[in-house]
Design an enzyme around this catalytic site. Sequence first.
Site, PDB file in Angstrom:
ATOM      1  N   ASP A   6       0.826  -1.204   0.000  1.00 22.93           N
ATOM      2  CA  ASP A   6       0.000   0.000   0.000  1.00 22.93           C
ATOM      3  C   ASP A   6       0.867   1.264   0.000  1.00 22.93           C
ATOM      4  OD1 ASP A   6      -2.866   0.851   0.367  1.00 22.93           O
ATOM      5  OD2 ASP A   6      -2.005   1.870   2.102  1.00 22.93           O
ATOM      6  N   GLU A  52       1.843  -0.294  -4.769  1.00 24.47           N
ATOM      7  CA  GLU A  52       0.843   0.666  -5.231  1.00 24.47           C
ATOM      8  C   GLU A  52       1.552   2.006  -5.387  1.00 24.47           C
ATOM      9  OE1 GLU A  52      -3.410   2.672  -3.981  1.00 24.47           O
ATOM     10  OE2 GLU A  52      -1.796   2.425  -2.533  1.00 24.47           O
TER      11      GLU A  52
HETATM   12  O1  TEU Z   1      -4.708   3.887  -1.698  1.00 27.25           O
HETATM   13  C1  TEU Z   1      -3.957   5.035  -1.915  1.00 27.25           C
HETATM   14  C2  TEU Z   1      -4.782   6.112  -2.410  1.00 27.25           C
HETATM   15  O2  TEU Z   1      -4.508   7.234  -2.081  1.00 27.25           O
HETATM   16  C3  TEU Z   1      -5.958   5.793  -3.259  1.00 27.25           C
HETATM   17  O3  TEU Z   1      -7.093   5.843  -2.477  1.00 27.25           O
HETATM   18  C4  TEU Z   1      -6.033   6.758  -4.358  1.00 27.25           C
HETATM   19  O4  TEU Z   1      -6.205   8.034  -3.822  1.00 27.25           O
HETATM   20  C5  TEU Z   1      -7.167   6.480  -5.271  1.00 27.25           C
HETATM   21  O5  TEU Z   1      -7.054   5.196  -5.780  1.00 27.25           O
HETATM   22  C6  TEU Z   1      -7.154   7.462  -6.412  1.00 27.25           C
HETATM   23  O6  TEU Z   1      -8.193   7.178  -7.288  1.00 27.25           O
HETATM   24  C7  TEU Z   1      -4.367   2.968  -0.732  1.00 27.25           C
HETATM   25  C8  TEU Z   1      -5.496   1.969  -0.600  1.00 27.25           C
HETATM   26  O7  TEU Z   1      -5.653   1.282  -1.817  1.00 27.25           O
HETATM   27  C9  TEU Z   1      -6.733   2.688  -0.164  1.00 27.25           C
HETATM   28  O8  TEU Z   1      -7.844   1.834  -0.101  1.00 27.25           O
HETATM   29  C10 TEU Z   1      -6.449   3.288   1.186  1.00 27.25           C
HETATM   30  O9  TEU Z   1      -7.553   4.063   1.580  1.00 27.25           O
HETATM   31  C11 TEU Z   1      -5.197   4.156   1.182  1.00 27.25           C
HETATM   32  O10 TEU Z   1      -4.104   3.556   0.514  1.00 27.25           O
HETATM   33  C12 TEU Z   1      -4.733   4.406   2.592  1.00 27.25           C
HETATM   34  O11 TEU Z   1      -4.218   3.224   3.118  1.00 27.25           O
END
Ligand code: TEU
Length: 542
Positions: free
Chosen positions: A203, A257
């Site tokens: 993440d 990610e």
């Molecule tokens: O996501 C990182 C994140 O910032 C995403 O939500 C991004 O902003 C979005 O995909 C843009 O369209 C990760 C996880 O996948 C997410 O579910 C979490 O909320 C976030 O980190 C915090 O841990």
Amino acid sequence: MDTLNGYSRRWWKEAVVYQIYPRSFCDSNGDGIGDLRGVLSKLEHIKGLGVDVIWLSPHFDSPNADNGYDIRDYRAVMAEFGAMADFDALLCAIHTAGMKLIIDLVVNHSSDEHVWFAESRKGPDNPYRDYYIWRPGRGNEPPNNWTSIFLGPAWTREGDDWYLHLFASKQPDLNWENPKVRHEVHDLMRFWLDKGVDGFRMDVIPFISKDQEFKDLLADQCAKPQFAYTTGPKLHEYLQEMRREALAPYDTMTVGEAFGVTLDQTPLLIDERRGELDMIFQFDTVEIDRGADGRWKPWTLPELKRIFTRHEAALDKHCWPTVFFSNHDNPRVVSRYGDDSPQWRIKSAQVMATLLLTTKGTPFMYQGDEIGMTNFPFTAPEQFDDLWTKAAWREEVESGRTTSEAFLFNQNKVSRDHARTPMQWSDAPHGGFTSGTPWLAVNPDYVEVNARTSGALYDAFARLIALRHAEAALVYGDFRDRMPDHPHLFVYERTIDGKGFVVALNVSAEDQACDLPGDVVFSNYGDISPALRGWEARVCRL
Ligand code: TEU
Ligand code: CA
């Protein structure tokens, strides 16, 4: 080493990954929350697709401020999902079925309810103080102007100091400068690797290193601060250390990610000679419909096609890409890139499945893609669960900057909750997801859209995955777009030394003339016609 078309052969390059969001997959005990026993009960459904790897979104103990992306105990299973014995049974069943399991590593931040933070917040003298990032404010103002991805300041004050959270205030950022924190992370990784998990989805991993000067963001960085947060000076050092200290002895796959990472920066993270990550998720395909302000905007097919050509040019044979159009943070594939009307739902979802499974890079599909689940028709703010949407409502609507109509219009395009509504297994109440009351409402279209009515899509996934597994050119072959400017057709080659396939996708409901070879190995129509019909997908051998 075994190579093909200049690429080192690796199992994870040849794999297809299926993501499960456990909360919304299948509820085995009627409490309205999906759980690990529920996943276990549906393994045949997943195995039947032919996928190789399951990625499980966080299954750890969490107070669920952000549905498990806020971890309270990295070594415990979330009580609603079951117990460690259920995890062990699931892992064993996945391996017995010939699949692998990767889990979510969420270590940019923890929950504020993690014991480390409970200690850390006790004061400057606590031995855990340096597990997190505390700084004095500027008078009564935060230490700098950084904002949370989930809106508002990235700092919250406690006593005289402020702690950093690049996400919600219940998600304090861990201090990777502290070697003890890094050892804790390596240790918890080994804990799960020793159980037999096959790797990690990491993440927001490029956020872990912070520039210790904590300078203000410049004005032009404020709208999309993620691009600043990925440039911490020790990111690569930490990833190389993680590979040495935790991953090296195991045969794993890792996928980071890479929210806020540009294509230029990508080789620094995934070039196999550097010993960092195997792959990353690049955000360009899922940001195609976002404007500079982050709101929805229309997109065109040539823009989408250019992304694939750009990746082919930017990544050399030491790098390996991923492909994804969906996950738990995104709207549904068919509503976003296809046509979710009853007439075209299955066919257009088949077109997107064909693209996912025949282009370059390890494909990641998300639960519900195989049954063509659609976006939820949100009509009121109370229907949302996502903390980000709730923060946006406060910031945009309650402040009077946006009307509730404009807010709902945008959220109906972009909300993360579209992906989080429960799986629609059948036309039974609540789509057969639960015998109780689901934690989040099931999409009202479940009577028409469910696993039983969408077999033609599921079968297309299975046929395409089998084809990819059988044909090295679909994995390692070079990619070339034959008609980059065509507004409705996406026609590309996947070849090794001139041999391989041409894939033709009609990304529209109208017939499109197209000259193609006659040796058809996949089609989503029962017969072959000279033109490509509405939302037709065809794969031909060259
Ligand atoms: O996501 C990182 C994140 O910032 C995403 O939500 C991004 O902003 C979005 O995909 C843009 O369209 C990760 C996880 O996948 C997410 O579910 C979490 O909320 C976030 O980190 C915090 O841990
Ligand atoms: Ca349950």
